[in-house]
Write a protein that holds these residues in place. Structure first.
Motif, PDB file in Angstrom:
ATOM      1  N   GLY A  97       0.834  -1.195   0.000  1.00 61.49           N
ATOM      2  CA  GLY A  97       0.000   0.000   0.000  1.00 61.49           C
ATOM      3  C   GLY A  97       0.862   1.235   0.000  1.00 61.49           C
ATOM      4  O   GLY A  97       2.085   1.170  -0.172  1.00 61.49           O
ATOM      5  N   SER A  98       0.238   2.373   0.207  1.00 58.43           N
ATOM      6  CA  SER A  98       0.953   3.641   0.212  1.00 58.43           C
ATOM      7  C   SER A  98       0.158   4.678   0.986  1.00 58.43           C
ATOM      8  O   SER A  98      -1.073   4.669   0.959  1.00 58.43           O
ATOM      9  CB  SER A  98       1.169   4.142  -1.227  1.00 58.43           C
ATOM     10  OG  SER A  98       1.824   5.400  -1.246  1.00 58.43           O
ATOM     11  N   THR A  99       0.866   5.549   1.670  1.00 61.03           N
ATOM     12  CA  THR A  99       0.226   6.743   2.191  1.00 61.03           C
ATOM     13  C   THR A  99       0.047   7.726   1.040  1.00 61.03           C
ATOM     14  O   THR A  99       0.642   7.565  -0.030  1.00 61.03           O
ATOM     15  CB  THR A  99       1.080   7.414   3.273  1.00 61.03           C
ATOM     16  OG1 THR A  99       2.258   7.969   2.666  1.00 61.03           O
ATOM     17  CG2 THR A  99       1.483   6.414   4.341  1.00 61.03           C
ATOM     18  N   VAL A 100      -0.733   8.756   1.264  1.00 66.04           N
ATOM     19  CA  VAL A 100      -0.827   9.850   0.301  1.00 66.04           C
ATOM     20  C   VAL A 100      -1.169  11.130   1.045  1.00 66.04           C
ATOM     21  O   VAL A 100      -1.952  11.119   1.994  1.00 66.04           O
ATOM     22  CB  VAL A 100      -1.889   9.573  -0.787  1.00 66.04           C
ATOM     23  CG1 VAL A 100      -3.304   9.512  -0.195  1.00 66.04           C
ATOM     24  CG2 VAL A 100      -1.827  10.633  -1.888  1.00 66.04           C
ATOM     25  N   VAL A 101      -0.520  12.213   0.635  1.00 63.57           N
ATOM     26  CA  VAL A 101      -0.948  13.552   1.023  1.00 63.57           C
ATOM     27  C   VAL A 101      -0.818  14.406  -0.228  1.00 63.57           C
ATOM     28  O   VAL A 101       0.224  14.400  -0.882  1.00 63.57           O
ATOM     29  CB  VAL A 101      -0.142  14.126   2.209  1.00 63.57           C
ATOM     30  CG1 VAL A 101       1.348  14.245   1.901  1.00 63.57           C
ATOM     31  CG2 VAL A 101      -0.715  15.473   2.636  1.00 63.57           C
TER      32      VAL A 101
END
Length: 250
Positions: A97-101
């Motif tokens: 998965g990945s974080t996102v901002v």
């Protein structure tokens, strides 16, 4: 009528001193008013793929039209990336998965969209404001009064996320909107930076450095502070556009 603002920005990313690969990705598209930081998880076989896919999906989003339309398409792009990463993870039989901002800035308005623990800060009037709230187990402990904010950095559960893009078939995405002001400075960071640098240290860099220097300095300070992760920072500075009068003489 909202006066136009000049935008200066700079981004940087470093593998750091421990990891073999960089699972972070960032996007800077000032002509479309979009900046993104994504921090992948799952190792070389997953984390870098997830963050790259997320960043590419956002970069390819059609942001034409109004601010509200562009904001909706940004959210749609993140949800599309969530579905794509989830499906790829199921096909591989792994979790990734990945974080996102993401910062969307146009028409005298801005929006921050995020999931995970990558952060957005705003330096305004000499004060650093944290615009995002981490979706992490540590933040949950802080919210419940079981952990002090100051003890969050370096906590053993600091990397345990409560939410991220691609780890579940559906995603809850947080969004805030507001109006930008001249001399605002937005800073987006992955946790390789803010995981070792307290907000006070980030504020000092943001207050004293130029926009072009901020990402490099945050990454340098993060590594000097013992970061064991990839480090990414993006700075977006606003100023009043200079108006030139046709026919005017210097």
């Amino acid at each position: 009528m909202t006066r136009p603002l000049r935008i200066d920005w700079r981004g940087g990313s470093d593998v750091g001193r421990v990891r073999a690969i960089n699972e972070d990705s960032f996007v800077g598209l000032p002509e479309r008013g979009l900046w993104v930081v994504a921090d992948g998880m799952g190792g070389h076989e997953g984390g870098d793929w997830a963050s790259t896919r997320l960043a590419a999906t956002l970069a390819a989003a059609d942001l034409a039209g109004s601010f509200d339309a562009a904001l909706e398409r940004c959210a749609e792009a993140i949800h599309a990336a969530n579905a794509a990463i989830w499906q790829e993870a199921q096909a591989r039989g792994v979790q990734m998965g990945s974080t996102v901002v993401a910062l969307l800035l146009r028409e005298g308005r801005f929006a921050i969209l995020w999931a995970g623990d990558s952060r957005a800060y705003l330096m305004r009037g000499g004060r650093l404001l944290r615009l995002t709230r981490d979706h992490s187990q540590v933040q949950a402990l802080i919210d419940r009064g079981l952990l002090d904010e100051a003890d969050g950095n370096g906590h053993p559960m600091a990397h345990v996320l409560a939410r991220a893009v691609g780890v579940e078939p559906t995603l809850a995405l947080d969004v805030i909107t507001d109006e930008p002001m001249p001399d605002d400075l937005f800073v987006l960071t992955s946790d390789g930076v803010h995981g070792v640098l307290p907000d006070e240290a980030i504020a000092r860099v943001a207050a004293q450095a130029t926009v072009a220097q901020v990402p490099e300095l945050l990454i340098e300070h993060g590594m000097a502070g013992g970061s064991t992760d990839n480090l990414t920072a993006v700075a977006i500075g606003l100023s009043e556009a200079t108006l030139l009068m046709v026919g005017a003489k210097p």
